[in-house]
Design an enzyme around this catalytic site. Structure first.
Site, PDB file in Angstrom:
ATOM      1  N   ASN A   8      -2.068   2.695  -4.793  1.00 24.01           N
ATOM      2  CA  ASN A   8      -2.005   3.679  -3.960  1.00 24.01           C
ATOM      3  C   ASN A   8      -0.799   4.302  -3.598  1.00 24.01           C
ATOM      4  O   ASN A   8       0.065   3.373  -3.007  1.00 24.01           O
ATOM      5  CB  ASN A   8      -2.772   3.222  -2.606  1.00 24.01           C
ATOM      6  CG  ASN A   8      -3.109   4.061  -1.701  1.00 24.01           C
ATOM      7  OD1 ASN A   8      -2.276   4.917  -1.289  1.00 24.01           O
ATOM      8  ND2 ASN A   8      -4.429   4.354  -1.486  1.00 24.01           N
ATOM      9  N   ARG A  19      10.907  14.430   5.326  1.00 22.43           N
ATOM     10  CA  ARG A  19      12.157  15.352   5.225  1.00 22.43           C
ATOM     11  C   ARG A  19      11.527  16.444   4.411  1.00 22.43           C
ATOM     12  O   ARG A  19      10.480  16.473   3.682  1.00 22.43           O
ATOM     13  CB  ARG A  19      13.253  14.509   4.556  1.00 22.43           C
ATOM     14  CG  ARG A  19      14.169  13.364   5.142  1.00 22.43           C
ATOM     15  CD  ARG A  19      15.077  14.146   6.045  1.00 22.43           C
ATOM     16  NE  ARG A  19      15.395  13.078   7.198  1.00 22.43           N
ATOM     17  CZ  ARG A  19      16.488  12.356   6.760  1.00 22.43           C
ATOM     18  NH1 ARG A  19      17.187  12.584   5.655  1.00 22.43           N
ATOM     19  NH2 ARG A  19      16.855  11.456   7.846  1.00 22.43           N
ATOM     20  N   HIS A  44      -5.404   8.887  -1.410  1.00 21.74           N
ATOM     21  CA  HIS A  44      -6.095   9.453  -0.341  1.00 21.74           C
ATOM     22  C   HIS A  44      -5.937  10.701   0.451  1.00 21.74           C
ATOM     23  O   HIS A  44      -5.460  10.678   1.557  1.00 21.74           O
ATOM     24  CB  HIS A  44      -6.369   8.241   0.605  1.00 21.74           C
ATOM     25  CG  HIS A  44      -7.633   8.363   1.469  1.00 21.74           C
ATOM     26  ND1 HIS A  44      -8.270   7.146   1.880  1.00 21.74           N
ATOM     27  CD2 HIS A  44      -8.213   9.303   1.937  1.00 21.74           C
ATOM     28  CE1 HIS A  44      -9.120   7.464   2.752  1.00 21.74           C
ATOM     29  NE2 HIS A  44      -9.303   8.772   2.863  1.00 21.74           N
ATOM     30  N   GLU A  75      -9.834   8.980  -3.316  1.00 21.04           N
ATOM     31  CA  GLU A  75     -10.407   8.531  -2.358  1.00 21.04           C
ATOM     32  C   GLU A  75     -10.477   9.477  -1.096  1.00 21.04           C
ATOM     33  O   GLU A  75      -9.817  10.302  -1.043  1.00 21.04           O
ATOM     34  CB  GLU A  75      -9.903   7.423  -1.559  1.00 21.04           C
ATOM     35  CG  GLU A  75      -9.647   6.197  -2.472  1.00 21.04           C
ATOM     36  CD  GLU A  75      -8.913   5.084  -1.579  1.00 21.04           C
ATOM     37  OE1 GLU A  75      -8.199   5.296  -0.820  1.00 21.04           O
ATOM     38  OE2 GLU A  75      -8.898   3.879  -2.059  1.00 21.04           O
ATOM     39  N   HIS A 203      -7.737  -2.500   1.139  1.00 20.37           N
ATOM     40  CA  HIS A 203      -7.153  -2.426   2.406  1.00 20.37           C
ATOM     41  C   HIS A 203      -6.629  -3.441   3.043  1.00 20.37           C
ATOM     42  O   HIS A 203      -7.151  -4.613   3.259  1.00 20.37           O
ATOM     43  CB  HIS A 203      -8.317  -1.744   3.520  1.00 20.37           C
ATOM     44  CG  HIS A 203      -7.762  -1.042   4.563  1.00 20.37           C
ATOM     45  ND1 HIS A 203      -7.334   0.315   4.572  1.00 20.37           N
ATOM     46  CD2 HIS A 203      -7.243  -1.295   5.711  1.00 20.37           C
ATOM     47  CE1 HIS A 203      -6.712   0.719   5.668  1.00 20.37           C
ATOM     48  NE2 HIS A 203      -6.617  -0.391   6.405  1.00 20.37           N
ATOM     49  N   ASP A 204      -5.439  -3.282   3.195  1.00 21.12           N
ATOM     50  CA  ASP A 204      -4.465  -4.252   3.851  1.00 21.12           C
ATOM     51  C   ASP A 204      -4.253  -5.697   2.985  1.00 21.12           C
ATOM     52  O   ASP A 204      -3.728  -6.667   3.686  1.00 21.12           O
ATOM     53  CB  ASP A 204      -4.837  -4.766   5.259  1.00 21.12           C
ATOM     54  CG  ASP A 204      -4.248  -3.575   6.112  1.00 21.12           C
ATOM     55  OD1 ASP A 204      -4.890  -3.677   7.445  1.00 21.12           O
ATOM     56  OD2 ASP A 204      -3.586  -2.819   5.969  1.00 21.12           O
TER      57      ASP A 204
HETATM   58  C1  LIG Z   1      -9.614   3.348   1.690  1.00 19.06           C
HETATM   59  C2  LIG Z   1      -8.628   2.387   2.072  1.00 19.06           C
HETATM   60  O1  LIG Z   1      -8.732   1.377   2.610  1.00 19.06           O
HETATM   61  C3  LIG Z   1      -7.265   2.872   1.851  1.00 19.06           C
HETATM   62  O2  LIG Z   1      -7.361   3.302   0.363  1.00 19.06           O
HETATM   63  C4  LIG Z   1      -6.852   4.224   2.649  1.00 19.06           C
HETATM   64  O3  LIG Z   1      -6.194   4.965   1.583  1.00 19.06           O
HETATM   65  C5  LIG Z   1      -5.962   4.065   3.694  1.00 19.06           C
HETATM   66  O4  LIG Z   1      -5.589   5.314   4.147  1.00 19.06           O
HETATM   67  P1  LIG Z   1      -4.117   5.286   4.778  1.00 19.06           P
HETATM   68  O5  LIG Z   1      -3.273   5.063   3.395  1.00 19.06           O
HETATM   69  O6  LIG Z   1      -3.981   6.902   5.081  1.00 19.06           O
HETATM   70  O7  LIG Z   1      -3.915   4.364   5.813  1.00 19.06           O
HETATM   71  N1  LIG Z   2      -8.634   1.633  -1.041  1.00 21.33           N
HETATM   72  C1  LIG Z   2      -7.638   0.710  -0.565  1.00 21.33           C
HETATM   73  C2  LIG Z   2      -6.302   1.237  -1.004  1.00 21.33           C
HETATM   74  O1  LIG Z   2      -6.292   2.342  -1.677  1.00 21.33           O
HETATM   75  C3  LIG Z   2      -4.904   1.145  -0.250  1.00 21.33           C
HETATM   76  O2  LIG Z   2      -5.051   0.238   0.862  1.00 21.33           O
HETATM   77  P1  LIG Z   2      -3.887  -0.187   1.528  1.00 21.33           P
HETATM   78  O3  LIG Z   2      -3.289  -1.133   0.687  1.00 21.33           O
HETATM   79  O4  LIG Z   2      -2.854   0.934   1.606  1.00 21.33           O
HETATM   80  O5  LIG Z   2      -4.183  -0.854   2.822  1.00 21.33           O
END
Ligand SMILES: CC(=O)[C@@H](O)[C@H](O)COP(=O)(O)O
Ligand SMILES: NCC(=O)COP(=O)(O)O
EC number: 2.6.99.2
Length: 252
Positions: A8, A19, A44, A75, A203-204
């Site tokens: 991601n 910037r 996303h 996403e 996520h995380d």
């Molecule tokens: C859906 C998800 O958990 C993540 O893929 C999302 O992209 C997090 O968004 P941010 O990077 O804006 O925190």
């Molecule tokens: N769907 C989760 C994602 O794309 C990335 O989540 P994160 O690793 O940035 O929390």
């Protein structure tokens, strides 16, 4: 089984946006990720364009297409209104034809994604969106909590996959609640696969908590961005991608 890694690039875009100009380049980091063996890229795009901009989606769609086996995952909230030059998720999907669209119930004022869909109230309005994405030939994944009753409803919508929201898992790692939390995700994933849904997760997730999570059998894909970007600050992007891939290749 090996789990696919989708990198991601949201947080690379966040740095870029701090910037004027185009540094760091998302095209460069998308290429580094895929050249390093990642199986896909995830973005996303949000209406406020805090990180990913519409132009990034078009650029990265082209990058992914230059890697025959790679997948592009977009996403977002399909109900978030167009804003400025953000045309809406469905327009971006229609224009770029990604391999997968992961529908996420984020409201515009959220700091980040922090829950899965409540399909007891959202199924009816999601059904035409799912149909539209299927008409476009796009695989649909729904961002879900590890809740078996909710996952049943996801199956009824006819989507191919769910993405388990792993925020609570990460929050409980490592703690006294970790084992019970992991077991809840395992049961949700096993149930989903048992009714014909493939299971993504995200996520995380990070280098510390990912190995335990991938002890869950049959996780098709993890999308990782926040921690991977921090690890790229530590080790460089190629080495960060390699370290996540090594864990994904050992998955159950
Ligand atoms: C859906 C998800 O958990 C993540 O893929 C999302 O992209 C997090 O968004 P941010 O990077 O804006 O925190
Ligand atoms: N769907 C989760 C994602 O794309 C990335 O989540 P994160 O690793 O940035 O929390």
């Amino acid at each position: 089984m090996s789990t696919a890694l989708s990198v991601n690039l949201n947080k690379v875009a966040l740095i870029r946006n701090s910037r004027e100009g185009n540094f760091p380049s998302l095209i460069e980091f998308g290429n580094i990720s895929l050249e390093g063996g990642a199986q896909g890229l995830t973005v996303h795009p949000r209406p406020d364009q805090r990180h990913i901009r519409p132009g990034d989606v078009y650029d990265l769609a082209k990058v992914v297409k230059s890697f025959p086996d790679a997948e592009f995952n977009i996403e977002g909230n399909p109900f978030a209104a167009a804003q400025g030059d953000y045309p809406g998720l469905m327009q971006l999907v229609a224009d770029t034809q990604p391999d997968q669209c992961t529908l996420v119930p984020d409201s515009d004022d959220q700091l980040t994604s922090d829950h899965g869909f409540d399909l007891t109230t959202q199924s009816e309005r999601l059904a035409p969106i799912v149909e539209q994405l299927h008409q476009l030939g796009v695989r649909v994944s729904l961002f879900m909590d590890p809740d078996i009753e909710q996952i049943k409803l996801a199956r009824e919508l006819g989507v191919a996959r769910i993405e388990l929201y792993t925020g609570p898992y990460a929050l409980n790692y490592p703690s006294a609640q970790h084992s019970a939390c992991l077991e809840q995700y395992r049961q949700a994933a096993d149930y989903a696969r048992g009714i014909g849904l493939a299971v993504n997760a995200g996520h995380d997730l990070n280098l510390d908590n990912l190995p335990d999570f991938l002890s869950i059998a049959g996780i098709a894909e993890v999308s990782i961005g926040h921690a991977l970007t921090v690890d790229a600050l530590r080790f460089g992007m190629p080495q960060a991608v390699t370290r996540y891939l090594q864990i994904c290749q050992r998955s159950a």
